[in-house]
Motif scaffolding. Structure first.
Motif, PDB file in Angstrom:
ATOM      1  N   ALA A  58       1.008  -5.688   5.902  1.00  0.00           N
ATOM      2  CA  ALA A  58       0.324  -4.565   6.554  1.00  0.00           C
ATOM      3  C   ALA A  58       0.101  -4.844   8.038  1.00  0.00           C
ATOM      4  CB  ALA A  58      -1.004  -4.292   5.849  1.00  0.00           C
ATOM      5  N   ASN A  62       1.881  -2.899  11.145  1.00  0.00           N
ATOM      6  CA  ASN A  62       1.020  -2.251  12.144  1.00  0.00           C
ATOM      7  C   ASN A  62       1.401  -2.656  13.564  1.00  0.00           C
ATOM      8  OD1 ASN A  62      -1.503  -0.699  12.760  1.00  0.00           O
ATOM      9  ND2 ASN A  62      -2.116  -2.672  13.613  1.00  0.00           N
ATOM     10  N   ARG A  71       9.063   2.578   9.316  1.00  0.00           N
ATOM     11  CA  ARG A  71       9.138   3.408   8.119  1.00  0.00           C
ATOM     12  C   ARG A  71      10.202   2.918   7.162  1.00  0.00           C
ATOM     13  NH1 ARG A  71       8.579   9.517  10.779  1.00  0.00           N
ATOM     14  NH2 ARG A  71       6.341   9.346  11.298  1.00  0.00           N
ATOM     15  N   GLN A  74       8.869  -0.235   5.415  1.00  0.00           N
ATOM     16  CA  GLN A  74       7.807   0.143   4.478  1.00  0.00           C
ATOM     17  C   GLN A  74       8.383   0.796   3.222  1.00  0.00           C
ATOM     18  OE1 GLN A  74       4.738   2.532   6.223  1.00  0.00           O
ATOM     19  NE2 GLN A  74       3.478   2.553   4.377  1.00  0.00           N
ATOM     20  N   THR A  75       9.360   1.664   3.402  1.00  0.00           N
ATOM     21  CA  THR A  75       9.987   2.333   2.256  1.00  0.00           C
ATOM     22  C   THR A  75      10.700   1.340   1.362  1.00  0.00           C
ATOM     23  OG1 THR A  75      10.292   4.358   3.544  1.00  0.00           O
ATOM     24  CG2 THR A  75      11.628   4.108   1.545  1.00  0.00           C
ATOM     25  N   TYR A  78       8.196  -0.889  -0.733  1.00  0.00           N
ATOM     26  CA  TYR A  78       7.471  -0.361  -1.893  1.00  0.00           C
ATOM     27  C   TYR A  78       8.355   0.325  -2.920  1.00  0.00           C
ATOM     28  CZ  TYR A  78       6.950   4.394   0.253  1.00  0.00           C
ATOM     29  OH  TYR A  78       7.143   5.629   0.803  1.00  0.00           O
ATOM     30  N   TRP A 141       3.525  -1.601  -2.096  1.00  0.00           N
ATOM     31  CA  TRP A 141       2.520  -0.633  -2.526  1.00  0.00           C
ATOM     32  C   TRP A 141       1.115  -1.111  -2.171  1.00  0.00           C
ATOM     33  CZ3 TRP A 141       2.917   4.246  -4.028  1.00  0.00           C
ATOM     34  CH2 TRP A 141       1.817   4.854  -4.647  1.00  0.00           C
ATOM     35  N   ILE A 144      -0.014  -0.566   1.461  1.00  0.00           N
ATOM     36  CA  ILE A 144      -0.382   0.782   1.899  1.00  0.00           C
ATOM     37  C   ILE A 144      -1.894   0.905   2.077  1.00  0.00           C
ATOM     38  CG2 ILE A 144      -0.443   3.211   1.195  1.00  0.00           C
ATOM     39  CD1 ILE A 144       2.258   2.783  -0.141  1.00  0.00           C
ATOM     40  N   LEU A 147      -2.856  -0.770   5.285  1.00  0.00           N
ATOM     41  CA  LEU A 147      -2.403   0.035   6.427  1.00  0.00           C
ATOM     42  C   LEU A 147      -3.346   1.210   6.669  1.00  0.00           C
ATOM     43  CD1 LEU A 147       1.469   0.089   5.888  1.00  0.00           C
ATOM     44  CD2 LEU A 147       0.269  -0.793   7.895  1.00  0.00           C
ATOM     45  N   ALA A 148      -3.819   1.811   5.568  1.00  0.00           N
ATOM     46  CA  ALA A 148      -4.781   2.905   5.702  1.00  0.00           C
ATOM     47  C   ALA A 148      -6.088   2.405   6.312  1.00  0.00           C
ATOM     48  CB  ALA A 148      -5.039   3.532   4.337  1.00  0.00           C
TER      49      ALA A 148
END
Length: 266
Positions: A58, A62, A71, A74-75, A78, A141, A144, A147-148
Motif C-alpha cells: 500500500a 501510494n 493501477r 494494483q489490478t 489483487y 486485496w 486496498i 490505501l483507503a
C-alpha cells in the motif's frame, strides 16, 4: 449436541447426555495438541506476513506517481484473490513441482540447489509455503484497505513536510504510518480474534501424507476425526472450543489495545 452422545435419528430430547465428556476426549487426545500447535503457528505466520506485505504494498503504491502503472500493479496484485483455492493450489503445486516446476528451474539456474526438490514433501517448509501462498493470494486485496486509510490522511501534512525539507522515507515514517496506525490496530485485533482459523482449503489441498504432521489444522482435525467418523458430538465440542478461544483472544487483544491507548473495536 456437544454435551450429548449424539446418535442420528433420535430426537434431541432422547439423546444421551454426557456433560463434559466430549471436551475431555478432546483434551486427552495427543493429536489435538499437535493440531493446536500447527494452527497457532500458521496463524502467526499468516498474520505477520499479511500485515507486513499489505502495508508495504500500500505504501509503495501510494508513492507511485504514474497513474497507469499504479493501477496496473494494483489490478495484477489483487487478481489472485478472486481465484478459488482449488485453482490456486493447483497453480502452486505446478510451480513447486519437482518435475519442471518454475521454482526448481530458477533455483537450479541460479545455483542455489544442485537437484530438483520436492518442496511440498518437506515438513519443515510447509508452514512457510502456506504463509507465502496466502500472501500471494490476498496481499493485493488486503492492501486496498490501507490505501483507503492513506487516502484519508490530510494532504496539508505532506505539504508541510515538503516545506520542511522531508524526503519520502521521512514522510512515510512520520505521516503515513502514524496516519494508518488506527486501521492497523483494528485489523490486527480482528486478525487475532481469528487465530484459530488458520485456514482449511489451502492445507487440505496442498497437504499430503509426507507433511501430515505439520499440515493438519483445527478445521481439518474436526473434519477427519469428528464429522467423517460420525462423531458429531465430538465435532460440536471442538467447534465450541474454537469459538471460545477466538472470543477470548479477541477480547484480550481489544483490552490490551485499550490499555496502550490505541483504537479498540468496542
Amino acid at each position: 449436541m456437544a454435551f450429548q452422545e449424539y446418535v442420528p435419528g433420535k430426537s434431541f430430547l432422547h439423546q444421551k447426555w454426557v456433560g463434559l465428556e466430549q471436551f475431555k476426549r478432546i483434551f486427552t487426545d495427543e493429536l489435538f495438541y499437535h493440531v493446536l500447535r500447527n494452527t497457532l503457528a500458521m496463524s502467526a505466520i499468516n498474520i505477520t506476513f499479511s500485515f507486513i506485505t499489505a502495508i508495504g504494498l500500500a505504501i509503495l503504491l501510494n508513492e507511485v506517481r504514474v497513474t497507469w502503472f499504479k493501477r496496473t500493479v494494483q489490478t495484477i496484485s489483487y487478481l489472485p484473490y478472486f481465484i478459488s483455492w482449488v485453482v490456486a493450489a493447483n497453480i502452486i503445486m505446478v510451480m513447486l513441482s519437482s518435475d519442471n516446476g518454475i521454482v526448481n528451474i530458477l533455483l537450479l539456474k541460479l545455483g542455489v540447489i544442485d537437484s530438483s526438490q520436492m518442496w511440498l514433501g518437506k515438513p519443515d517448509l510447509f508452514w512457510w509455503i502456506i504463509g507465502i501462498a496466502n500472501v500471494w493470494k490476498n496481499v493485493g486485496w488486503n492492501a486496498i484497505i490501507y490505501l483507503a486509510a492513506i487516502s484519508a490522511i490530510e494532504p496539508h501534512l505532506y505539504e508541510s513536510a515538503d516545506i520542511d525539507g522531508a524526503n519520502r522515507l521521512q514522510k512515510i515514517r512520520h505521516i503515513t504510518l502514524p496516519g494508518i496506525k488506527p486501521t492497523i490496530v483494528i485489523l490486527l485485533i480482528m486478525s487475532i480474534g481469528h487465530v484459530m482459523q488458520a485456514g482449511f482449503e489451502q492445507q487440505y489441498l496442498l497437504g499430503n501424507s509426507l507433511v501430515k504432521d505439520k499440515s493438519m489444522v483445527f478445521d481439518i482435525f474436526v473434519l477427519e476425526y469428528g464429522i467423517r467418523l460420525s462423531r458429531y458430538s465430538f465435532a460440536a465440542a471442538a467447534g465450541i472450543f474454537n469459538s471460545v478461544v477466538s472470543i477470548a483472544m479477541l477480547l484480550m487483544a481489544n483490552y490490551i489495545a485499550g490499555k496502550m491507548g490505541e483504537e479498540r473495536i468496542i
